[in-house]
Design a protein around this motif. Structure first.
Motif, mmCIF file in Angstrom:
data_model
loop_
_atom_site.group_PDB
_atom_site.id
_atom_site.type_symbol
_atom_site.label_atom_id
_atom_site.label_comp_id
_atom_site.label_asym_id
_atom_site.label_seq_id
_atom_site.Cartn_x
_atom_site.Cartn_y
_atom_site.Cartn_z
ATOM 1 N N ASN A 1 9.039 -2.715 1.476
ATOM 2 C CA ASN A 1 8.411 -3.825 2.187
ATOM 3 C C ASN A 1 7.854 -3.373 3.524
ATOM 4 O OD1 ASN A 1 8.087 -6.527 1.208
ATOM 5 N ND2 ASN A 1 10.271 -6.498 0.748
ATOM 6 N N VAL A 2 8.546 -2.446 4.171
ATOM 7 C CA VAL A 2 8.035 -1.946 5.451
ATOM 8 C C VAL A 2 6.819 -1.058 5.209
ATOM 9 C CG1 VAL A 2 8.603 -0.638 7.521
ATOM 10 C CG2 VAL A 2 10.314 -2.119 6.488
ATOM 11 N N LEU A 3 6.867 -0.253 4.138
ATOM 12 C CA LEU A 3 5.729 0.621 3.811
ATOM 13 C C LEU A 3 4.432 -0.161 3.656
ATOM 14 C CD1 LEU A 3 6.558 3.368 1.193
ATOM 15 C CD2 LEU A 3 6.218 3.576 3.634
ATOM 16 N N VAL A 4 4.549 -1.412 3.199
ATOM 17 C CA VAL A 4 3.363 -2.234 2.994
ATOM 18 C C VAL A 4 2.470 -2.213 4.229
ATOM 19 C CG1 VAL A 4 2.637 -4.636 2.822
ATOM 20 C CG2 VAL A 4 4.293 -3.721 1.206
ATOM 21 N N ASN B 1 -3.943 2.198 5.337
ATOM 22 C CA ASN B 1 -4.493 3.445 5.865
ATOM 23 C C ASN B 1 -4.456 4.580 4.850
ATOM 24 O OD1 ASN B 1 -4.656 2.101 8.372
ATOM 25 N ND2 ASN B 1 -2.461 2.481 8.646
ATOM 26 N N TRP B 2 -3.907 4.318 3.677
ATOM 27 C CA TRP B 2 -3.691 5.402 2.726
ATOM 28 C C TRP B 2 -4.725 5.416 1.624
ATOM 29 C CZ3 TRP B 2 2.306 4.939 1.730
ATOM 30 C CH2 TRP B 2 2.969 5.415 2.878
ATOM 31 N N PRO B 3 -5.056 6.608 1.097
ATOM 32 C CA PRO B 3 -5.877 6.674 -0.105
ATOM 33 C C PRO B 3 -5.071 6.210 -1.306
ATOM 34 C CG PRO B 3 -5.107 8.853 0.491
ATOM 35 C CD PRO B 3 -4.688 7.942 1.598
ATOM 36 N N TRP B 4 -5.777 5.906 -2.395
ATOM 37 C CA TRP B 4 -5.105 5.232 -3.507
ATOM 38 C C TRP B 4 -4.011 6.073 -4.139
ATOM 39 C CZ3 TRP B 4 -4.954 7.201 -8.388
ATOM 40 C CH2 TRP B 4 -5.866 8.208 -8.681
ATOM 41 N N HIS B 5 -4.200 7.425 -4.163
ATOM 42 C CA HIS B 5 -3.179 8.210 -4.856
ATOM 43 C C HIS B 5 -1.881 8.237 -4.062
ATOM 44 C CE1 HIS B 5 -5.635 11.084 -2.461
ATOM 45 N NE2 HIS B 5 -4.440 11.502 -2.102
ATOM 46 N N ARG C 1 -7.313 -3.630 -2.928
ATOM 47 C CA ARG C 1 -6.863 -4.484 -4.009
ATOM 48 C C ARG C 1 -5.770 -3.810 -4.838
ATOM 49 N NH1 ARG C 1 -10.091 -8.437 -6.381
ATOM 50 N NH2 ARG C 1 -11.139 -9.451 -4.671
ATOM 51 N N PHE C 2 -5.956 -2.510 -5.058
ATOM 52 C CA PHE C 2 -4.975 -1.766 -5.845
ATOM 53 C C PHE C 2 -3.612 -1.793 -5.165
ATOM 54 C CE2 PHE C 2 -2.993 2.477 -6.592
ATOM 55 C CZ PHE C 2 -2.609 2.241 -7.900
ATOM 56 N N ALA C 3 -3.611 -1.566 -3.841
ATOM 57 C CA ALA C 3 -2.343 -1.564 -3.106
ATOM 58 C C ALA C 3 -1.702 -2.944 -3.125
ATOM 59 C CB ALA C 3 -2.577 -1.109 -1.671
ATOM 60 N N VAL C 4 -2.535 -3.975 -2.979
ATOM 61 C CA VAL C 4 -2.004 -5.342 -2.991
ATOM 62 C C VAL C 4 -1.351 -5.633 -4.344
ATOM 63 C CG1 VAL C 4 -2.619 -7.779 -2.918
ATOM 64 C CG2 VAL C 4 -3.675 -6.194 -1.326
ATOM 65 N N TRP C 5 -2.028 -5.185 -5.404
ATOM 66 C CA TRP C 5 -1.493 -5.426 -6.744
ATOM 67 C C TRP C 5 -0.183 -4.661 -6.951
ATOM 68 C CZ3 TRP C 5 -1.055 -1.835 -10.835
ATOM 69 C CH2 TRP C 5 -0.699 -2.396 -12.061
ATOM 70 N N LEU C 6 -0.193 -3.386 -6.518
ATOM 71 C CA LEU C 6 0.959 -2.517 -6.788
ATOM 72 C C LEU C 6 2.189 -2.944 -6.005
ATOM 73 C CD1 LEU C 6 1.582 0.036 -8.423
ATOM 74 C CD2 LEU C 6 1.107 1.364 -6.382
ATOM 75 N N PHE C 7 1.983 -3.352 -4.758
ATOM 76 C CA PHE C 7 3.130 -3.669 -3.909
ATOM 77 C C PHE C 7 3.421 -5.162 -3.821
ATOM 78 C CE2 PHE C 7 3.020 0.639 -2.766
ATOM 79 C CZ PHE C 7 4.182 0.926 -2.097
#
Lengths: 256, 678
Positions: free
Chosen positions: A100-103, A108-112, B452-458
């Motif tokens: 939850n904190v990582l959110v 700022n991060w790339p998708w991988h 969007r990907f991050a929102v979906w994943l987390f």
């Protein structure tokens, strides 16, 4: 140039004016206490400042750029520099505290890296250190749903602070904390803001507790600014202006 | 000192094992790219496409299709209605009243007898649903002759088996408190079922019956391939004689009336129960008048033909081995088809869930899409919904016939057929799950500016993952039964051998194959239940509640549910006993269902108190907490918990005039709460 310049900002909601013409200048690095009775438009104003909500009319300029003229890409970029702690903390209960904190860092991060962080706990030390500062050091791997309301609120604060944002906007971050923790969280947010020269806008109904740490006080009532002064000029007599009328009658029943 | 994260080795091993087993099963089931795209594959695909491009719309053929479509619908309606009645009766026999201490006056002999009786009824129900519809249909055709009568009987028998089991399961998961209360009053089993259980579950039962009606109509459209009436006859003939134009028209008809039935059931669910009852009665009567069912043929002697008991068949030992191998093949086909479909549905369903693509949860600036981007996401939404709808509307057997034309007979065609149909089913289930996501935390992540990907994943996936997995495993169990059917048209699995056994009157073989199938279904039920429970139990209590409720919530739009849902987002609440002095206590809503909420609080009210409660209005310095007047609801305390997480279960009451009025004011107040909810 001020960081924020609001010119006659209004916001209508279901036929009701939540904001009726707000004009404000906010300098970078200011720490501001936003106060006002419930329904006065505090939350609306905070959401507009972070780009989560569009004003019905008026201009919101950030560093001289109109928010309305930003492309979606620019807007997303702007949001990354803001951290919004909303009322009712809005964590994901099924994730552990760490994630939850990582959110707060995902933007700022790339998708991988986002994908890896979902499978493997990244940034353990950084998150752990921040959590220990907030008194949650031993809760990092616990399921968020198992935390008490006050602990969850502190996790939400950690999520906002982890990315070292330039603008911290916090809507009642101390609502379900006891006095000692409320002071601690307020202090931490002010400290974090000072260290990074970030702007802090804190909204709370607990004015007397937070005011010693802040520089400026802005009071809102019925969608207009009624008080705008240095925090040091605040006196207990001003309270009537900042809180609901009937609170004086209600006295000391219930929670602080 | 930073605590070490817990080990993730177990979970990663589990992922790897699933992936490996799916790959192995796919290999063993002959899943290859070759047959799809080699010379023969391309040629037949082109022939199919050519036929589909020029459907047969001649008048006489259209008239024939219309008649057969009506016949299919009538079969489905009549069979579902009969099955629902049978299912309710069966459920009343087999429901184990939940969480009950033994009855006050114990009667060991009677209890034991009841237990044995329940076991027998359960076993019969399992037998009914473990044998695929098409097998029943073929058997009934052999017994009472060709025509829609066999289809009605076949669908009735299978659906009754499913209804009985599911109705009982839903009833066994109801809140036990009201039942305890009745039990303490000395009410007997029948009284408890009638007054304690039925009121809590009948909506779910009805919702599921509608879902089953759609399935039944779909089955009725294909059972004709064994001569049991309806459109299936036409589908079988047109593929056999390579008349793909006619096939296209028939498939369009299937698509049209399956969607029509879905829309109808959607409308009926919103209306009162009277309409549903009327529809079922009228439909059944029309079906009884119109369908040529040979009633005179249905005597006991005809129904148990002598060839089944007379025996005859292959050498038994070798045949047992063969049956087991076919059963293993059936499971492997279902396993890889289910997971393949699950992966595709995983990709499609976020696109087709409205909350994730078309609109955003949060304020109007969150998505920030304009013009082309908006049009594209709408197009994606529409296309993926349409695709899933089409996949779902086509029965597996129909798809199997089409794929056999394309890739030739064998298990690959079966895997494709099962997989394509499953994409539609899982896609819809997943989308529904996605629509249920708590929007607050997702919006909060969107507001950080994350992709969007991050929102979906987390944000989204963690909330829904256990339910997605549980639905997938459940679908696997269903697919094993479906795979046993596709063999009837030559698409691999155990069905082909069953077809042969019935055709050649090999009674012993048939009984043996059915016994293997029965054992398979029983074993899957047993393990499936346990695995699904484990998946859910490793998650938090709240997630488990969500799963239990999610799985048993096929009925959208229940008024009570919407009211309860309003509270799920406004978590902190204040409450007081009705008529008490103006002093509100603080509490938090921890879970909710269609009929009530659980309020966690240090100061619960005693049982049976009528309380009023509402979302906490953000209060100012030193002020007593009070509720937002727009959100006040009345409820009755049905139970009080006093362990480490004390609180009370509250049943929601119908709003009185006062709350109705404040409901209207809700919008006008324009409070911060209203804004947060939107």
């Amino acid at each position: 140039m001020p960081l924020f310049r609001l010119t006659d900002v209004t916001r209508r909601w279901k036929g009701v004016d939540a904001l009726k013409g707000i004009s404000l200048d906010i300098r970078a690095g200011e720490t501001i206490l936003l106060a006002g009775p419930s329904g006065s438009g505090k939350s609306t104003l905070m959401r507009i400042l972070t780009g989560a909500l569009r004003p019905t009319s008026g201009r919101v300029e950030v560093n001289g750029v109109d928010l309305a003229s930003m492309t979606p890409h620019e807007l997303r970029k702007y949001k990354r520099t803001c951290a919004l702690v909303e009322q009712g903390n809005l964590l994901v209960p099924q994730l552990n505290v760490h994630r939850n904190v990582l959110v707060g860092l995902l933007a700022n991060w790339p998708w991988h890296r986002v994908l890896i962080s979902a499978l493997w706990p990244l940034e353990r030390e950084r998150v752990g250190a921040l959590l220990s500062d907030l008194g949650l050091g031993d809760r990092q791997w616990e399921l968020t749903a198992n935390l008490s309301g006050g602990q969850q609120q502190r996790v939400a604060v950690a999520r906002a602070l982890i990315s070292s944002p330039m603008v911290i906007v916090a809507d009642e971050p101390t609502a379900s904390l006891d006095a000692a923790h409320a002071v601690q969280v307020t202090q931490m947010m002010v400290e974090a803001a000072r260290k990074a020269n970030a702007t802090l806008i804190l909204c709370t109904h607990w004015v007397s507790l937070a005011i010693p740490y802040m520089e400026r006080l802005i009071g809102i009532r019925d969608g207009v600014v009624t008080v705008d002064c240095k925090a040091g000029d605040y006196r207990e007599d001003d309270k009537a202006e900042l809180v609901d009328e009937d609170s004086r009658v209600a006295g000391s029943m219930g929670r602080p | 000192m930073i605590p070490k994260p817990p080990s993730r080795r177990g979970r990663i091993t589990a992922y790897a094992l699933v992936a490996l087993s799916v790959a192995l099963c796919a290999y063993a089931s002959g899943v290859r790219l070759g047959p799809l795209f080699d010379a023969a594959g391309t040629k037949s695909a082109l022939e199919l496409l050519h036929g589909f491009a020029s459907p047969d719309f001649s008048n006489e053929f259209l008239w024939r299709i219309a008649t057969l479509s009506l016949e299919s619908i009538l079969i489905g309606v009549l069979a579902t209605t009969t099955a629902a009645v049978l299912g309710v009766v069966a459920a009343f026999f087999i429901i184990k009243v939940p969480n009950l201490e033994d009855s006050p006056e114990r009667a060991p002999f009677r209890d034991a007898l009841g237990g044995v009786f329940r076991f027998v009824v359960r076993a019969v129900l399992t037998l009914f649903r473990s044998i695929p519809e098409v097998v029943w249909a073929f058997l009934f055709v052999r017994m009472i002759g060709l025509g829609p009568g066999a289809a009605v009987l076949a669908i009735t028998v299978t659906a009754a088996g499913i209804f009985g089991k599911l109705f009982a399961e839903l009833a066994e998961s109801v809140e036990p408190e009201s039942i305890r209360a009745l039990r303490r009053l000395g009410v007997g089993r029948f009284g408890i079922l009638l007054h304690g259980v039925l009121p809590q579950v009948w909506r779910q039962w009805l919702g599921y019956s509608f879902f089953r009606l759609e399935c039944s109509v779909r089955s009725a459209s294909i059972l004709g391939i064994v001569g049991a009436g309806g459109l299936g006859t036409e589908i079988a003939l047109s593929t056999r004689y390579f008349e793909y134009g006619k096939l296209a028209t028939t498939l369009l008809a299937v698509l049209a009336f399956v969607i029509a039935i879905e829309l109808l059931s959607k409308v009926l669910r919103r209306q009162s129960f009277k309409w549903t009852l009327g529809f079922a009665l009228v439909g059944s009567v029309v079906a009884l008048i119109r369908l040529p069912i040979p009633w005179s043929e249905m005597s006991v002697s005809k129904l148990v033909p002598e060839w089944i008991t007379a025996g005859g068949g292959s050498e038994t030992a070798a045949f047992v081995w063969k049956a087991l191998k076919l059963a293993a093949q059936t499971v492997a086909m279902a396993w890889c088809a289910t997971w393949g479909a699950a992966v595709i549905a995983m990709v499609l369903s976020p696109i087709s869930a409205g909350t994730l693509s078309r609109r955003s949860h949060g304020g109007d600036m969150v998505v920030g899409r304009h013009g082309l981007g908006r049009a594209m996401s709408w197009l994606g939404f529409a296309l993926s919904r349409l695709f899933q709808q089409a996949c779902r509307a086509m029965p597996e057997l129909t798809l199997a016939l089409v794929f056999i034309v394309w890739v030739g007979p064998g298990s690959f065609a079966g895997v494709l057929a099962i997989g394509i149909h499953t994409i539609g089913v899982l896609g819809r289930l997943y989308s529904d799950v996605y629509e249920d996501v708590d929007p607050g935390s997702v919006t909060a992540i969107e507001n950080t500016g994350a992709s969007r990907f991050a929102v979906w994943l987390f944000g989204t996936l963690p909330q829904v993952a256990p339910r997605l997995l549980a639905f997938t495993l459940y679908r696997f169990e269903v697919n094993v039964r479906a795979t046993a059917m596709v063999g009837f048209v030559g698409a691999g699995g155990i069905g082909g051998e069953i077809d042969t056994a019935i055709s050649l009157f090999h009674g012993v073989d048939l009984l043996l194959l059915l016994a293997v199938l029965y054992a398979l279904v029983v074993a899957l039920d047993f393990f499936g239940d346990r695995v699904r429970q484990r998946i859910v139990r490793t998650r938090s209590q709240s997630t488990r509640d969500a799963l239990v409720r999610g799985a048993s919530r096929p009925l959208p739009g229940a008024k009570e549910h919407r009211r309860a849902e309003r509270f799920a987002r406004a978590k902190p609440v204040v409450f007081r006993a009705q008529g008490a002095p103006d002093h509100f206590e603080l509490g938090t809503i921890r879970s909710q269902s269609a009929v009530g909420v659980f309020i966690e609080t240090q100061t619960p009210c005693p049982k049976d108190t009528i309380i009023e409660f509402g979302a906490t209005l953000s209060t100012s310095d030193g002020e007593a907490p009070r509720p937002d007047p727009a959100s006040v609801i009345f409820g009755r305390v049905v139970y009080v918990r006093e362990d480490d997480a004390p609180g009370m279960g509250v049943e929601l009451l119908e709003p009185n005039a006062e709350t109705a009025a404040s409901d209207e004011r809700a919008g006008a107040l324009g409070s911060e709460l209203g804004e947060a909810e939107a």
